[in-house]
Write a protein that holds these residues in place. Structure first.
Motif, short mmCIF file in Angstrom:
data_model
loop_
_atom_site.label_atom_id
_atom_site.label_comp_id
_atom_site.label_asym_id
_atom_site.label_seq_id
_atom_site.Cartn_x
_atom_site.Cartn_y
_atom_site.Cartn_z
N LYS A 359 0.82 -1.20 0.00
CA LYS A 359 0.00 0.00 0.00
C LYS A 359 0.87 1.27 0.00
CE LYS A 359 -4.33 -0.48 2.28
NZ LYS A 359 -4.80 -0.62 3.65
N ARG A 360 1.90 1.24 0.83
CA ARG A 360 2.79 2.42 0.87
C ARG A 360 3.45 2.64 -0.49
NH1 ARG A 360 4.31 4.15 6.18
NH2 ARG A 360 5.44 5.81 5.12
N MET A 361 3.78 1.54 -1.13
CA MET A 361 4.43 1.63 -2.44
C MET A 361 3.48 2.28 -3.45
SD MET A 361 7.39 0.77 -3.55
CE MET A 361 7.65 1.81 -4.97
N ILE A 362 2.20 1.89 -3.39
CA ILE A 362 1.21 2.47 -4.31
C ILE A 362 1.06 3.97 -4.03
CG2 ILE A 362 -1.19 2.41 -5.06
CD1 ILE A 362 -1.25 -0.54 -4.25
N GLN A 363 1.04 4.31 -2.75
CA GLN A 363 0.90 5.73 -2.41
C GLN A 363 2.06 6.53 -3.00
OE1 GLN A 363 0.70 5.67 1.82
NE2 GLN A 363 -1.49 5.17 1.84
N TYR A 364 3.25 5.95 -2.92
CA TYR A 364 4.41 6.63 -3.51
C TYR A 364 4.21 6.81 -5.01
CZ TYR A 364 8.99 7.20 -5.58
OH TYR A 364 10.04 7.66 -6.34
N ALA A 365 3.80 5.72 -5.65
CA ALA A 365 3.68 5.77 -7.12
C ALA A 365 2.62 6.77 -7.56
CB ALA A 365 3.37 4.38 -7.66
N GLU A 366 1.64 7.01 -6.72
CA GLU A 366 0.54 7.87 -7.14
C GLU A 366 0.62 9.27 -6.55
OE1 GLU A 366 -2.82 5.42 -6.27
OE2 GLU A 366 -2.57 4.36 -8.18
N ALA A 367 1.76 9.59 -6.00
CA ALA A 367 1.89 10.86 -5.29
C ALA A 367 1.69 12.07 -6.20
CB ALA A 367 3.28 10.94 -4.67
N THR A 368 1.11 13.12 -5.62
CA THR A 368 1.05 14.38 -6.36
C THR A 368 1.91 15.44 -5.67
OG1 THR A 368 -0.98 14.86 -5.17
CG2 THR A 368 -1.21 14.09 -7.44
N SER A 369 2.72 15.02 -4.70
CA SER A 369 3.70 15.95 -4.13
C SER A 369 5.08 15.30 -4.25
CB SER A 369 3.37 16.24 -2.67
OG SER A 369 3.45 15.04 -1.93
N CYS A 370 6.12 16.08 -3.94
CA CYS A 370 7.51 15.66 -4.18
C CYS A 370 7.77 14.20 -3.77
CB CYS A 370 8.46 16.57 -3.42
SG CYS A 370 10.18 16.04 -3.52
N ARG A 371 8.21 13.40 -4.72
CA ARG A 371 8.41 11.97 -4.43
C ARG A 371 9.56 11.73 -3.46
NH1 ARG A 371 4.94 9.47 -7.91
NH2 ARG A 371 4.87 10.43 -9.97
N ARG A 372 10.60 12.53 -3.59
CA ARG A 372 11.75 12.31 -2.71
C ARG A 372 11.36 12.50 -1.25
NH1 ARG A 372 16.50 12.09 -4.91
NH2 ARG A 372 15.52 13.21 -6.61
N ASN A 373 10.54 13.51 -1.01
CA ASN A 373 10.12 13.75 0.37
C ASN A 373 9.32 12.58 0.91
OD1 ASN A 373 11.49 16.10 0.40
ND2 ASN A 373 9.72 17.40 -0.04
N ILE A 374 8.54 11.95 0.03
CA ILE A 374 7.76 10.79 0.48
C ILE A 374 8.69 9.64 0.83
CG2 ILE A 374 6.09 9.06 -0.26
CD1 ILE A 374 4.78 11.20 -1.94
N LEU A 375 9.69 9.41 -0.03
CA LEU A 375 10.66 8.35 0.25
C LEU A 375 11.38 8.60 1.56
CD1 LEU A 375 12.68 7.55 -3.00
CD2 LEU A 375 11.03 6.13 -1.81
N LEU A 376 11.86 9.84 1.69
CA LEU A 376 12.65 10.14 2.88
C LEU A 376 11.81 10.02 4.14
CD1 LEU A 376 14.91 13.03 1.60
CD2 LEU A 376 15.52 10.66 2.05
#
Ligand code: ADP
Ligand code: ZN
Length: 704
Positions: A359-376
């Motif tokens: 689920k977290r992976m999907i949220q990352y893939a569908e993000a509409t804000s900075c992806r790096r910040n989501i990863l970090l």
């Protein structure tokens, strides 16, 4: 005692420690244990190698992979360090030599796999005085991880034997469970934890959701075509896919191999070695590939499917750009991937955890804000500054009122009794004339054709969002049919607001990305031709010494030489990665090469296409030539085609793929051998741009 800073400069040729390295080294020198967590490419090796050089007796390095061991030892030797590895592939003679070196305390570092450690310990190793033990890839002790190795569980016994020397456990896996398991399993009491930042700013991040198969092939061919000389890894979910993609690349004029756990260990090793030694550029692999890869010049990673968790994804993209130079990563994903991943974990005892991770992976893939910040943030680092090196930052979403769009899509689904997937829905909305649609009488629906003002890709983009926003659901257990949620029903009934991000075409995104890249880049003709010469020199030396090229120098070092144009040994020593031994061995030759490349006044007296030719010959890309000459890329293409026709050795295949030339060829044939661009452009539905058609026609006219 020798000073760590001096060693860093003299042995490795680096001026400064990276964050935490110095603290870790000093902590070890004071005799204490540590757990070091740093991302791949973060610089873990220096953390245990420098203490090893300072300590009086030998340091044992436990590492699970033979290839990785060998490369690290080669790299150490190239820097003048007495290091060796001990494993089952060596002859008895070699082994005896190493034992002898240990007994006479001539080795600084000895690398062993956990298995060989057990044997060696039973025979000769027990009596060798040791200063320090480093356990690399320490997450392999954790039963929670995917890389669990039973042999690592035995390491605790060694801990008991060596309980008066410092231990260091190193890994790139950050989650808390693994971290705790490492200290427990290794019996490290109260180790100091060093957790470094997981930000790898040089990696660009992009996600491409729901791209139809043909389009995806085309995009990928273009992507690798723009990086023809560069190495990259394409990760696939299944073994079959790795073989399919590798064949696909090869049939399009690239040089690729596949790699998966179903191959014999010899063929796997051969592929791995070939990749490390730059014998081919692309590897299509399952995630079995990469753990032992210490190749610093991997320039891109493509994920063919959604990975099963963020840790894995982060480690895989982390294999690009270990030398710190800009590298690109693209993740393709598809709703089908989600079904597959969900299926994989159904039987597992940790099912709930795994599903949460997906689920977290999907949220990352569908993000509409900075992806790096989501990863970090996943790794516990928080930032709200946009990174400017992910697809979201580069073309931030512009929000529009999406109520009408949502209503069209939802009523389209309702009128088919929620019995269709997204492709059929889009076909209905756009009024497509497909057989299945007619058979099912969908052309008589009220919604048929109401959305023909939007392209297929636009609809895909909007439907994805309606799913993410929770108005539509995908029935993963029922052929991916679309269902309307209660929130979705509410949109039809009430006047609820729906905010959607505006669609931006892929071509436009690429243009924006290119603009920001050319702004950053300022390399000149001299610089890049010098870089190529240095690379050729490095390749020669690497071959002579039978070691991978990056053991001699990293790309980053060559780049800096090409930038700084050092004039003498003192200036050369300032270059990052140029240690004393390397200066002695290669300094003179390098200064000679630099000297031969001094800028020459070549341009002004030449004709315009001759000037382009000179820049082309010095190895510049199309965009770089255009930037250098202040002309448009189209004009430069014109020059290159003219030069090609005049029989200059211009490789036009750099700018157009074989696949595209074939398409142009068949279209041209269909159109009675026309040489006009526009009819071909239209025949190919605008899929190949004018520039490329012009190049394709030039190539065809010469050879056909
Ligand atoms: P890891 O084992 O953490 O994946 P490495 O130890 O292989 O990473 O280091 C990655 C790269 O960074 C190597 O090329 C290494 O030489 C380089 N490196 C390490 N420390 C420094 C430093 N202080 N300055 C410059 N480069 C460094
Ligand atoms: Zn970003």
């Amino acid at each position: 005692m020798q000073n760590p800073n001096n060693i860093l400069k003299e042995v490795y040729g680096y001026d400064e420690f990276r964050p935490l390295q110095q603290e870790i080294i000093e902590h070890t020198l004071s005799g204490q244990n540590s757990v070091v967590i740093m991302p791949t490419g973060g610089g873990k090796s220096v953390c245990f190698q420098i203490p090893a050089l300072i300590f009086e007796k030998v340091t044992l390095v436990i590492s699970p992979l033979i290839s990785l061991m060998r490369d690290q030892v080669e790299a150490l030797k190239a820097n003048g360090v007495a290091a060796a590895y001990f494993n089952s592939s060596q002859s008895d003679f070699e082994k005896r030599m190493i034992v002898e070196e240990c007994r006479s305390n001539r080795l600084k570092l000895l690398y062993l796999s956990p298995e060989t450690l057990v044997h060696a310990f039973d025979s000769w190793l027990k009596d060798i005085p040791v200063s320090f033990v480093a356990v690399d890839e320490a997450h392999c002790v954790s039963m929670w991880g995917h890389d669990f190795r039973p042999e690592y569980a035995q390491l605790k016994n060694f801990r008991n034997h060596y309980n008066n020397v410092p231990f260091m456990a190193l890994t790139a896996t950050a989650d808390k469970i693994t971290r705790k398991d490492i200290s427990d399993q290794l019996g490290l009491d109260d180790p100091q934890l060093f957790l470094s930042s997981f930000n790898r700013a040089n990696l660009s991040l992009a996600v491409r959701p729901q791209v139809p198969a043909k389009k995806k092939e085309k995009e990928i061919i273009q992507f690798v075509g723009e990086r023809k000389e560069e190495c990259g890894i394409m990760y696939c979910l299944s073994r079959k896919e790795t073989e399919k993609w590798s064949a696909f690349f090869n049939s399009n004029g690239f040089n690729a191999r596949h790699y998966h756990a179903g191959m014999t260990s010899e063929s796997r090793e051969a592929v791995q070695d070939g990749f490390i030694n730059d014998q081919f550029t692309i590897i299509c692999a399952t995630i079995a590939f990469g753990m032992g890869i210490d190749k610093s010049n991997v320039r891109w990673i493509i994920h063919n499917n959604l990975p099963k968790n963020i840790e894995g994804y982060y480690q895989e993209i982390g294999r690009a750009g270990r030398d710190g130079l800009p590298s690109d990563t693209v993740l393709y994903y598809n709703y089908r991937d989600v079904i597959l991943l969900n299926d994989f974990v159904q039987e597992s005892e940790f099912k709930e955890t795994y599903l949460e991770k997906i689920k977290r992976m999907i949220q990352y893939a569908e993000a509409t804000s900075c992806r790096r910040n989501i990863l970090l943030s996943y790794f516990g680092e928080y930032s709200d500054e946009p990174c400017n090196n992910c697809d979201v930052c580069q073309s931030p979403p512009e929000f529009i009122d999406g109520k009408v769009i949502a209503q069209m899509a939802i009523s389209g689904i309702l009128r088919t009794q929620e019995n269709i997937g997204s492709t059929m829905l889009i076909n209905i909305l756009r009024g497509a004339k497909t057989g299945e649609l007619y058979e099912r009488n969908y052309h008589q629906l009220r919604t048929y054709g109401v959305g023909n003002g939007h392209s297929y890709a636009e609809w895909q983009h909007y439907i994805n969002q309606l799913i993410n926003l929770g108005f539509i659901e995908i029935a993963y257990d029922d052929h991916l049919k679309l269902k309307i949620t209660p929130e979705g029903h509410a949109i039809i009934k009430n006047d609820k607001k729906v905010q959607l991000s505006r669609f931006i075409s892929q071509a436009k995104k690429k243009k924006i990305e290119k603009e920001s890249k050319t702004q950053k880049k300022s390399s000149t003709a001299v610089e890049s031709s010098l870089f190529e010469s240095l690379r050729a020199y490095r390749k020669e030396i690497a071959a002579q010494n039978k070691v991978p090229a990056y053991v001699i120098f990293h790309d980053a070092t060559l780049n800096e030489i090409a930038n700084q144009l050092p004039k003498n040994e003192a200036e050369l020593l300032e270059i990052q990665g140029m240690g004393k031994l390397k200066l002695e061995r290669f300094g003179e030759a390098i200064l000679q090469i630099v000297n031969n490349h001094k800028p020459k006044e070549i341009t002004s007296k030449l004709s315009t296409s001759q000037q382009t030719l000179a820049l082309y010959n010095s190895g510049l890309s199309l965009d770089e030539i255009a930037a250098e000459r202040n002309l448009s890329p189209t004009t430069i293409i014109g020059h290159l085609c003219k030069l090609f026709e005049e029989n200059h050795p211009i490789d036009l295949n750099k700018y157009v793929t074989e696949y595209e030339v074939n398409q142009i060829r068949s279209s041209r044939k269909k159109l009675k051998n026309t040489n006009q661009l526009k009819p071909i452009y239209e025949d190919l539905n605008g899929e190949i741009d004018f520039q490329k058609i012009a190049i394709g026609l030039t190539i065809l006219s010469k050879y056909h």
